[in-house]
Write a protein that holds these residues in place. Structure first.
Motif, PDB file in Angstrom:
ATOM      1  N   LEU A 188     -11.981  10.876  70.206  1.00 38.40           N
ATOM      2  CA  LEU A 188     -12.170  11.868  69.134  1.00 38.40           C
ATOM      3  C   LEU A 188     -12.969  11.374  67.923  1.00 38.40           C
ATOM      4  CD1 LEU A 188      -8.560  13.431  69.116  1.00 38.40           C
ATOM      5  CD2 LEU A 188     -10.586  14.273  70.305  1.00 38.40           C
ATOM      6  N   THR A 189     -13.812  10.368  68.110  1.00 34.34           N
ATOM      7  CA  THR A 189     -14.532   9.798  66.954  1.00 34.34           C
ATOM      8  C   THR A 189     -15.387  10.833  66.220  1.00 34.34           C
ATOM      9  OG1 THR A 189     -16.177   9.008  68.531  1.00 34.34           O
ATOM     10  CG2 THR A 189     -14.605   7.391  67.726  1.00 34.34           C
ATOM     11  N   ASP A 190     -16.076  11.706  66.967  1.00 33.07           N
ATOM     12  CA  ASP A 190     -16.921  12.698  66.290  1.00 33.07           C
ATOM     13  C   ASP A 190     -16.102  13.772  65.571  1.00 33.07           C
ATOM     14  OD1 ASP A 190     -16.143  13.563  68.787  1.00 33.07           O
ATOM     15  OD2 ASP A 190     -18.082  14.366  69.381  1.00 33.07           O
ATOM     16  N   LEU A 191     -14.911  14.064  66.087  1.00 31.45           N
ATOM     17  CA  LEU A 191     -14.007  14.997  65.382  1.00 31.45           C
ATOM     18  C   LEU A 191     -13.631  14.426  64.018  1.00 31.45           C
ATOM     19  CD1 LEU A 191     -11.969  17.466  65.283  1.00 31.45           C
ATOM     20  CD2 LEU A 191     -10.281  15.847  66.172  1.00 31.45           C
ATOM     21  N   PHE A 192     -13.276  13.132  64.000  1.00 37.15           N
ATOM     22  CA  PHE A 192     -12.868  12.510  62.732  1.00 37.15           C
ATOM     23  C   PHE A 192     -14.028  12.446  61.743  1.00 37.15           C
ATOM     24  CE2 PHE A 192      -9.787  10.287  65.740  1.00 37.15           C
ATOM     25  CZ  PHE A 192      -8.801  11.243  65.541  1.00 37.15           C
ATOM     26  N   GLU A 193     -15.223  12.234  62.255  1.00 36.27           N
ATOM     27  CA  GLU A 193     -16.410  12.188  61.377  1.00 36.27           C
ATOM     28  C   GLU A 193     -16.659  13.540  60.708  1.00 36.27           C
ATOM     29  OE1 GLU A 193     -19.586  10.809  63.876  1.00 36.27           O
ATOM     30  OE2 GLU A 193     -18.715   8.797  64.057  1.00 36.27           O
ATOM     31  N   ILE A 194     -16.597  14.635  61.493  1.00 39.46           N
ATOM     32  CA  ILE A 194     -16.869  15.962  60.935  1.00 39.46           C
ATOM     33  C   ILE A 194     -15.756  16.381  59.968  1.00 39.46           C
ATOM     34  CG2 ILE A 194     -15.826  17.418  62.764  1.00 39.46           C
ATOM     35  CD1 ILE A 194     -19.240  18.199  61.283  1.00 39.46           C
ATOM     36  N   CYS A 195     -14.522  15.982  60.274  1.00 39.83           N
ATOM     37  CA  CYS A 195     -13.398  16.325  59.385  1.00 39.83           C
ATOM     38  C   CYS A 195     -13.433  15.510  58.092  1.00 39.83           C
ATOM     39  CB  CYS A 195     -12.063  16.146  60.104  1.00 39.83           C
ATOM     40  SG  CYS A 195     -11.769  17.427  61.343  1.00 39.83           S
ATOM     41  N   GLU A 196     -13.982  14.301  58.181  1.00 36.66           N
ATOM     42  CA  GLU A 196     -14.167  13.475  56.985  1.00 36.66           C
ATOM     43  C   GLU A 196     -15.131  14.173  56.022  1.00 36.66           C
ATOM     44  OE1 GLU A 196     -13.593  10.496  54.365  1.00 36.66           O
ATOM     45  OE2 GLU A 196     -12.551  10.593  56.297  1.00 36.66           O
ATOM     46  N   GLN A 197     -16.147  14.813  56.562  1.00 42.03           N
ATOM     47  CA  GLN A 197     -17.119  15.546  55.737  1.00 42.03           C
ATOM     48  C   GLN A 197     -16.514  16.793  55.109  1.00 42.03           C
ATOM     49  OE1 GLN A 197     -20.793  16.509  57.859  1.00 42.03           O
ATOM     50  NE2 GLN A 197     -20.586  14.626  59.054  1.00 42.03           N
ATOM     51  N   HIS A 198     -15.751  17.550  55.908  1.00 44.58           N
ATOM     52  CA  HIS A 198     -15.289  18.876  55.449  1.00 44.58           C
ATOM     53  C   HIS A 198     -13.853  18.884  54.912  1.00 44.58           C
ATOM     54  CE1 HIS A 198     -18.768  21.227  56.859  1.00 44.58           C
ATOM     55  NE2 HIS A 198     -18.876  20.273  57.774  1.00 44.58           N
ATOM     56  N   GLN A 199     -13.018  17.961  55.378  1.00 41.67           N
ATOM     57  CA  GLN A 199     -11.634  17.812  54.932  1.00 41.67           C
ATOM     58  C   GLN A 199     -10.811  19.109  55.007  1.00 41.67           C
ATOM     59  OE1 GLN A 199     -11.314  15.400  51.374  1.00 41.67           O
ATOM     60  NE2 GLN A 199     -12.168  13.718  52.534  1.00 41.67           N
ATOM     61  N   PRO A 200     -10.565  19.598  56.211  1.00 40.30           N
ATOM     62  CA  PRO A 200      -9.702  20.770  56.368  1.00 40.30           C
ATOM     63  C   PRO A 200      -8.286  20.478  55.885  1.00 40.30           C
ATOM     64  CG  PRO A 200     -10.063  19.703  58.485  1.00 40.30           C
ATOM     65  CD  PRO A 200     -10.976  19.034  57.508  1.00 40.30           C
ATOM     66  N   GLU A 201      -7.647  21.472  55.309  1.00 38.11           N
ATOM     67  CA  GLU A 201      -6.290  21.286  54.772  1.00 38.11           C
ATOM     68  C   GLU A 201      -5.221  21.922  55.639  1.00 38.11           C
ATOM     69  OE1 GLU A 201      -6.318  22.598  50.732  1.00 38.11           O
ATOM     70  OE2 GLU A 201      -7.602  20.947  50.066  1.00 38.11           O
ATOM     71  N   VAL A 202      -5.650  22.708  56.637  1.00 36.49           N
ATOM     72  CA  VAL A 202      -4.706  23.430  57.498  1.00 36.49           C
ATOM     73  C   VAL A 202      -5.032  23.149  58.962  1.00 36.49           C
ATOM     74  CG1 VAL A 202      -3.764  25.707  58.110  1.00 36.49           C
ATOM     75  CG2 VAL A 202      -4.601  25.298  55.788  1.00 36.49           C
ATOM     76  N   LEU A 203      -3.987  22.904  59.760  1.00 30.61           N
ATOM     77  CA  LEU A 203      -4.152  22.831  61.206  1.00 30.61           C
ATOM     78  C   LEU A 203      -3.556  24.112  61.780  1.00 30.61           C
ATOM     79  CD1 LEU A 203      -5.035  20.997  63.643  1.00 30.61           C
ATOM     80  CD2 LEU A 203      -2.631  20.392  63.854  1.00 30.61           C
ATOM     81  N   ILE A 204      -4.360  24.829  62.575  1.00 27.90           N
ATOM     82  CA  ILE A 204      -3.868  26.038  63.246  1.00 27.90           C
ATOM     83  C   ILE A 204      -3.701  25.708  64.726  1.00 27.90           C
ATOM     84  CG2 ILE A 204      -4.314  28.450  63.832  1.00 27.90           C
ATOM     85  CD1 ILE A 204      -6.078  28.620  61.305  1.00 27.90           C
ATOM     86  N   GLY A 205      -2.471  25.781  65.195  1.00 24.14           N
ATOM     87  CA  GLY A 205      -2.188  25.523  66.602  1.00 24.14           C
ATOM     88  C   GLY A 205      -2.288  26.813  67.386  1.00 24.14           C
ATOM     89  N   SER A 206      -3.123  26.813  68.410  1.00 27.13           N
ATOM     90  CA  SER A 206      -3.354  28.016  69.210  1.00 27.13           C
ATOM     91  C   SER A 206      -2.354  28.093  70.362  1.00 27.13           C
ATOM     92  CB  SER A 206      -4.797  27.984  69.728  1.00 27.13           C
ATOM     93  OG  SER A 206      -4.991  28.884  70.774  1.00 27.13           O
ATOM     94  N   ALA A 207      -1.391  29.002  70.222  1.00 23.50           N
ATOM     95  CA  ALA A 207      -0.406  29.349  71.263  1.00 23.50           C
ATOM     96  C   ALA A 207       0.161  28.121  71.990  1.00 23.50           C
ATOM     97  CB  ALA A 207      -1.014  30.355  72.234  1.00 23.50           C
TER      98      ALA A 207
END
Length: 304
Positions: A188-207
């Motif tokens: 998940l390295t690229d996921l962490f990179e994009i989240c570092e840029q945008h810093q989401p505050e909410v995790l939405i779990g899909s079903a």
């Protein structure tokens, strides 16, 4: 016009029948069957014969229901288990020949897009958010805000894959937990990179597994919430952590006895909890929302 959506997941096949009602739609029929298409050899990219037969038998049953409801249009989508299996095309052919259901194998990107559309329909997206959908074969992440999808990606780290590769002890051993977390960290390295840029505050779990987490908490607190009827559910962070730690440390039999647990998720929920807790910790997110609307609702909204 009546439409049917079939979602052929790695663990579960879903059938949804609906028709337009003004600007909205009405769900006439809804069911899911724990087919476990990824049983046994998902990491060998193979649908084993017993799972193959279960899948076709379920689709035959779905065909009967579709005819009973006089459906005008059917869309069947297959995800990770069929997508990656060497005999996935054989399964698609058998479904057409034996159940008269034409299956469309969708890419991970298409899967993520439909999940986003489904979650958006639930009203769960109120901030900059990271959507997470834990399937048996793959996990989709979608970064979005109230207006747009910013980034999306599908990873082959689904619960059935990780379970077959790493989960051998009862309860799960520390070295197995570490192996799982090490594996997903590398993926998940690229996921962490994009989240570092945008810093989401909410995790939405899909079903999926997130519905099970919600059910466990609701039953424990004796709340009168029916997840089957709700579009969203907001978790209390401390209750969520307490519940998932209990899941991870419990034996198979102890999890099976937990009120709100369904048989399919007795072991899968451990993997789902490990992944989710790791993501929330790594991204410093402490707000978790369940969207009961997922891929099939996204497909439905596109059809209608």
């Amino acid at each position: 016009m009546r439409v049917a959506v079939i979602d052929l997941g790695t663990n579960t096949f879903h059938l949804l029948i609906a028709e337009p009602k003004g600007k909205d739609f009405e769900i006439l029929y809804k069911t899911n069957v724990p087919v476990k298409l990824g049983e046994g050899r998902i990491n060998d990219n193979l649908i084993i014969p017993v799972a193959f037969e279960r899948g076709i038998s379920t689709l035959k049953d779905f065909r009967k229901t579709i005819e009973e409801y006089q459906v005008d249009k059917v869309r069947a989508t297959a995800t990770s288990a069929v997508r990656s299996a060497e005999n996935g095309k054989d399964f698609v052919l058998a479904a057409k020949e034996q159940a008269n259901i034409q299956i469309e194998i969708i890419t991970g990107d298409e899967e993520a897009s439909s999940i986003y559309e489904g979650v958006k329909l639930s009203g769960a997206i109120n901030d900059l958010s990271l959507i997470m959908d834990i399937g048996g074969g793959s996990v989709e992440f979608i970064l979005c805000d109230t207006e747009k999808l910013i980034w999306k990606k599908s990873y082959n780290i689904g619960a059935a894959r990780l379970m077959q590769q790493f989960f051998k002890s009862d309860p799960i051993a520390d070295d197995e937990k570490h192996a799982i977390l090490n594996h997903i960290q590398n993926q998940l390295t690229d996921l962490f990179e994009i989240c570092e840029q945008h810093q989401p505050e909410v995790l939405i779990g899909s079903a999926g597994a997130f519905e099970t987490f919600a059910e466990l908490i609701i039953k424990k607190k004796h709340q009168s919430i029916d997840i089957a009827l709700a579009k969203t559910y907001s978790f209390n962070f401390n209750e969520y952590i307490e519940t998932t730690l209990k899941l991870i440390n419990a034996t198979h039999d102890e999890r099976a006895e937990m009120p709100g647990m369904i048989p399919l998720r007795i072991d899968m929920s451990v993997i789902a909890a490990l992944i989710t807790n790791y993501i929330m910790g790594r991204l410093k997110i402490n707000k978790l929302i369940l969207s009961t609307y997922d891929l099939k609702m996204g497909v439905l909204s596109a059809l209608l």
